[in-house]
Scaffold this motif. Sequence first.
Motif, PDB file in Angstrom:
ATOM      1  N   ILE A 197       0.854  -1.204   0.000  1.00  0.00           N
ATOM      2  CA  ILE A 197       0.000   0.000   0.000  1.00  0.00           C
ATOM      3  C   ILE A 197       0.885   1.247   0.000  1.00  0.00           C
ATOM      4  CG2 ILE A 197      -1.677   1.345   1.345  1.00  0.00           C
ATOM      5  CD1 ILE A 197      -2.969  -1.163   2.193  1.00  0.00           C
ATOM      6  N   GLU A 198       0.540   2.183  -0.863  1.00  0.00           N
ATOM      7  CA  GLU A 198       1.323   3.420  -0.959  1.00  0.00           C
ATOM      8  C   GLU A 198       0.368   4.616  -0.897  1.00  0.00           C
ATOM      9  OE1 GLU A 198       4.935   4.674  -3.908  1.00  0.00           O
ATOM     10  OE2 GLU A 198       3.658   3.014  -4.472  1.00  0.00           O
ATOM     11  N   ILE A 199       0.694   5.571  -0.052  1.00  0.00           N
ATOM     12  CA  ILE A 199      -0.131   6.787   0.032  1.00  0.00           C
ATOM     13  C   ILE A 199       0.785   7.968  -0.287  1.00  0.00           C
ATOM     14  CG2 ILE A 199      -1.576   8.230   1.546  1.00  0.00           C
ATOM     15  CD1 ILE A 199      -2.022   5.600   3.208  1.00  0.00           C
ATOM     16  N   ILE A 200       0.417   8.722  -1.308  1.00  0.00           N
ATOM     17  CA  ILE A 200       1.292   9.812  -1.776  1.00  0.00           C
ATOM     18  C   ILE A 200       0.515  11.122  -1.796  1.00  0.00           C
ATOM     19  CG2 ILE A 200       2.733  10.636  -3.695  1.00  0.00           C
ATOM     20  CD1 ILE A 200       2.873   7.695  -4.665  1.00  0.00           C
TER      21      ILE A 200
ATOM     22  N   GLY B 251       4.246   6.581   7.158  1.00  0.00           N
ATOM     23  CA  GLY B 251       4.508   5.931   5.865  1.00  0.00           C
ATOM     24  C   GLY B 251       3.928   6.682   4.676  1.00  0.00           C
ATOM     25  N   VAL B 252       3.434   7.915   4.903  1.00  0.00           N
ATOM     26  CA  VAL B 252       2.878   8.703   3.792  1.00  0.00           C
ATOM     27  C   VAL B 252       4.037   9.371   3.052  1.00  0.00           C
ATOM     28  CG1 VAL B 252       1.413  10.688   3.195  1.00  0.00           C
ATOM     29  CG2 VAL B 252       0.726   9.123   5.045  1.00  0.00           C
ATOM     30  N   LYS B 253       4.028   9.279   1.718  1.00  0.00           N
ATOM     31  CA  LYS B 253       5.081   9.947   0.929  1.00  0.00           C
ATOM     32  C   LYS B 253       4.578  11.331   0.532  1.00  0.00           C
ATOM     33  CE  LYS B 253       6.929   5.729  -0.908  1.00  0.00           C
ATOM     34  NZ  LYS B 253       6.884   4.760  -1.981  1.00  0.00           N
ATOM     35  N   ILE B 254       5.489  12.290   0.502  1.00  0.00           N
ATOM     36  CA  ILE B 254       5.087  13.646   0.122  1.00  0.00           C
ATOM     37  C   ILE B 254       5.936  14.092  -1.064  1.00  0.00           C
ATOM     38  CG2 ILE B 254       4.890  16.056   0.897  1.00  0.00           C
ATOM     39  CD1 ILE B 254       4.583  14.871   3.782  1.00  0.00           C
ATOM     40  N   ILE B 255       5.264  14.517  -2.131  1.00  0.00           N
ATOM     41  CA  ILE B 255       5.999  15.080  -3.276  1.00  0.00           C
ATOM     42  C   ILE B 255       5.710  16.577  -3.291  1.00  0.00           C
ATOM     43  CG2 ILE B 255       6.359  15.007  -5.780  1.00  0.00           C
ATOM     44  CD1 ILE B 255       5.311  12.158  -5.817  1.00  0.00           C
ATOM     45  N   PRO B 256       6.678  17.408  -2.806  1.00  0.00           N
ATOM     46  CA  PRO B 256       6.425  18.855  -2.775  1.00  0.00           C
ATOM     47  C   PRO B 256       6.743  19.521  -4.117  1.00  0.00           C
ATOM     48  CG  PRO B 256       8.506  18.373  -1.707  1.00  0.00           C
ATOM     49  CD  PRO B 256       8.001  17.065  -2.255  1.00  0.00           C
ATOM     50  N   ASN B 257       6.395  20.801  -4.212  1.00  0.00           N
ATOM     51  CA  ASN B 257       6.699  21.617  -5.406  1.00  0.00           C
ATOM     52  C   ASN B 257       6.269  20.943  -6.707  1.00  0.00           C
ATOM     53  OD1 ASN B 257       8.038  23.604  -3.793  1.00  0.00           O
ATOM     54  ND2 ASN B 257       9.726  22.151  -3.608  1.00  0.00           N
ATOM     55  N   SER B 258       5.153  20.277  -6.660  1.00  0.00           N
ATOM     56  CA  SER B 258       4.715  19.550  -7.842  1.00  0.00           C
ATOM     57  C   SER B 258       3.197  19.659  -7.998  1.00  0.00           C
ATOM     58  CB  SER B 258       5.114  18.082  -7.676  1.00  0.00           C
ATOM     59  OG  SER B 258       5.449  17.527  -8.891  1.00  0.00           O
ATOM     60  N   LYS B 259       2.758  19.798  -9.235  1.00  0.00           N
ATOM     61  CA  LYS B 259       1.323  19.909  -9.499  1.00  0.00           C
ATOM     62  C   LYS B 259       0.852  18.742 -10.351  1.00  0.00           C
ATOM     63  CE  LYS B 259       0.937  24.887  -9.368  1.00  0.00           C
ATOM     64  NZ  LYS B 259       0.827  26.120 -10.058  1.00  0.00           N
ATOM     65  N   ILE B 260      -0.388  18.356 -10.159  1.00  0.00           N
ATOM     66  CA  ILE B 260      -0.979  17.368 -11.064  1.00  0.00           C
ATOM     67  C   ILE B 260      -1.452  18.152 -12.283  1.00  0.00           C
ATOM     68  CG2 ILE B 260      -2.923  15.776 -11.392  1.00  0.00           C
ATOM     69  CD1 ILE B 260      -2.546  15.112  -8.351  1.00  0.00           C
ATOM     70  N   ILE B 261      -0.984  17.771 -13.459  1.00  0.00           N
ATOM     71  CA  ILE B 261      -1.359  18.558 -14.650  1.00  0.00           C
ATOM     72  C   ILE B 261      -2.275  17.787 -15.601  1.00  0.00           C
ATOM     73  CG2 ILE B 261       0.620  20.149 -14.589  1.00  0.00           C
ATOM     74  CD1 ILE B 261       1.837  18.359 -16.857  1.00  0.00           C
TER      75      ILE B 261
END
Length: 402
Positions: free
Chosen positions: A194-197, A225-235
Amino acid sequence: METKKNVVVLGAGYGGITAALRLARLFHKHPEYQIHLIDKNPYHTLKTQLHEAAVRKTEISIPIDRIIQRRNIIFHLGEVTRIDPREHIVHGESGSLPFHFLIIAIGSQVNFYNIPGLQKNSLPLQTIKDARMIYDSIGLLCMRAASEPVEERRRDMLRFVIGGGGLSGVEFAAELADHAMQCTRDSHVNPHEIEIIIVESGSQVVSKMDESFAAHVHKKLLGKGVKIIPNSKIIARTPDTATLSSGEVLKTKALIWTGGIRISELARESGLKTGQSGRIIVDEYLRTDGYPFIYAIGDSALAINPYTKETVPAAAQFALQQGRLVAHNIYADMIEGSREPYHPKVLGEVVSLGRHLAVGWLALPFLKKITFVGFLGNLLKTAIQEKHIFHLRKESGKWITS
Ligand SMILES: Cc1cc2nc3c(=O)[nH]c(=O)nc-3n(C[C@H](O)[C@H](O)[C@H](O)COP(=O)(O)OP(=O)(O)OC[C@H]3O[C@@H](n4cnc5c(N)ncnc54)[C@H](O)[C@@H]3O)c2cc1C
């Protein structure tokens, strides 16, 4: 026959229900005035708990008739489709209603920012219906993953992407991380699959909050265990992928979108002046521009903090304060007393991070504040939610929850 003067409250969320109950109390000795409350749902939603309902069975609605019983409030069920400010009439599914004074408290909606494929292929978290959809999707994906023999496909099913690391996205992610254990137990899937981002456009999650406080939230999320992707947008979004502004493509069946809000077109289409995100422009008394007999509050109002000159954030604590204030101001306009300007009070901020954890601070007298991290914080958050229910109960007399 003498007709009553109507004070109409549009929306029975945090701001609207507070305003209606306070108006009923203030106008108690003035039977020539009638308070009306309109909402498209027959219940008051405890919206600040939506993230809980999205991952586990929990009751987050209260029937409106139970809250307003024995009060001088007439409830109208139905969606309002148009406001005619010049004629002093609201039009909607349940007919038309003339008003002397109107309070607009219609809250906010999800904003998909026209990102290709997003509206069609993502799950927003703004209503009870949204929360149920997310709940069902999580259950379904866990079950499907349990019978999927190919590891890569299984992992794709168990990758949950949250678009937006604001308060609601963060609270949902933490709740889901706790729930993942149950999913693995019930559906016999491997917890490591399981992955939570969280995909966040800013440099950190809950960026509108105090920096040290946001850093605490960040750390606790990583600990879960939550991953965080900063400075990024869903396009862009398809049923199976989320493309980020960095070019990275995440494979995911479940994209929970908490990336932004806007106000419905109702206000603008009705000729009211609107600003950022469609919020209704209001003066220092929360009256709409050009129509001093129409007030706007909560998420739907673009209230300005007179000290900082910044926009008051969309948050339940401000909707509640504004609901009480406009009830007072309308009473002053119609009966006695003087109108008061709006001065937002930041009473604290609490972020719940799953069932047993929260991070937060609470304002104390003499500009001091107390910070909570851990179990105590969660008790505080529960206390704040209970306080809202307690106030509703107090304002509405003998109302019983269950
Ligand atoms: C997951 C999540 C977690 C949150 N957590 C927090 C938190 O911890 N702390 C915090 O302060 N804030 C939090 N918020 C924000 C908070 O919920 C909102 O700021 C608050 O609900 C705003 O109150 P409101 O009265 O303006 O609108 P709402 O509470 O949204 O109420 C609006 C009402 O208007 C009704 N309505 C809308 N349009 C119409 C129409 N055309 N006709 C009839 N009825 C209509 C709706 O049915 C609804 O009942 C959270 C939000 C979310 C989504």
